[in-house]
Design an enzyme around this catalytic site. Structure first.
Site, PDB file in Angstrom:
ATOM      1  N   CYS A  12       0.874  -1.158   0.000  1.00 23.31           N
ATOM      2  CA  CYS A  12       0.000   0.000   0.000  1.00 23.31           C
ATOM      3  C   CYS A  12       0.919   1.218   0.000  1.00 23.31           C
ATOM      4  O   CYS A  12       2.069   1.117   0.426  1.00 23.31           O
ATOM      5  CB  CYS A  12      -0.898  -0.024   1.232  1.00 23.31           C
ATOM      6  SG  CYS A  12      -2.365   0.979   1.032  1.00 23.31           S
ATOM      7  N   CYS A  88      -4.263  -1.126  -2.157  1.00 24.87           N
ATOM      8  CA  CYS A  88      -4.795   0.220  -2.388  1.00 24.87           C
ATOM      9  C   CYS A  88      -4.573   0.572  -3.848  1.00 24.87           C
ATOM     10  O   CYS A  88      -3.669   0.047  -4.484  1.00 24.87           O
ATOM     11  CB  CYS A  88      -4.178   1.245  -1.455  1.00 24.87           C
ATOM     12  SG  CYS A  88      -2.433   1.553  -1.674  1.00 24.87           S
TER      13      CYS A  88
END
Length: 173
Positions: A12, A88
């Protein structure tokens, strides 16, 4: 003969919430079969306090958690990765380092709980939702019959897991 655990890296951008939560969940659900790590392309250098609080409330060991750069996992001496998951959207669109051994990768994007707005309760609920969604996806993953799947079938299954839309408790109401 004992098989070594498979190494999984969760990525992420900031490595402060989603990837940290995924690391702890994988290490619990995949204990003995998988060893999880997390990292970010632009790590904040700290784990989000709501993530730590939630994980501790759920009985996870948070003592070794830290926000770190993905460069640690492309450096000499780093664990050889078997799987790399982006959790993400920003990390999925970034150019990742070269991962030796060509690990299988997939995108399991989730909303950023640290960007949640509202009351303290609503913000904490966003972290709980993130944990629940990752717990469900990782639970599916650790139960895949990896030995009987060819690389193409495995990739399709991992992509499918990332597309699973998990409803939140507020969406059900």
């Amino acid at each position: 003969m004992t098989q070594q655990p498979l190494n999984v890296l969760f990525l992420c951008t900031h490595n402060s919430a989603r990837s940290i939560i995924a690391e702890t969940v994988m290490n619990r659900l995949g204990a003995g079969k998988f060893k999880a790590y997390s990292a970010g392309s632009q790590p904040t250098g700290r784990v989000h306090p709501y993530a730590v609080e939630l994980l501790q409330q759920l009985g996870y060991d948070t003592s070794g958690l830290r926000s770190k750069s993905w460069e640690e996992f492309s450096a000499p001496g780093a664990p050889q990765l078997d799987f790399v998951f982006t959790v993400c959207d920003n990390a999925a669109n970034e150019t990742c380092p070269f991962w030796p051994g060509q690990p299988v990768s997939a995108h399991w994007g989730l909303p950023d709980p640290s960007a949640a707005e509202g009351t303290e309760t609503e913000k904490r609920l966003a972290f709980a939702d993130t944990h629940r969604m990752l717990y469900q996806r990782i639970g599916i993953f650790v139960n895949l019959p990896l030995q009987s799947l060819d690389k193409l079938s495995l990739q399709q299954r991992l992509d499918d897991i990332g597309r699973v839309q998990m409803t939140t408790e507020t969406e059900k109401a």
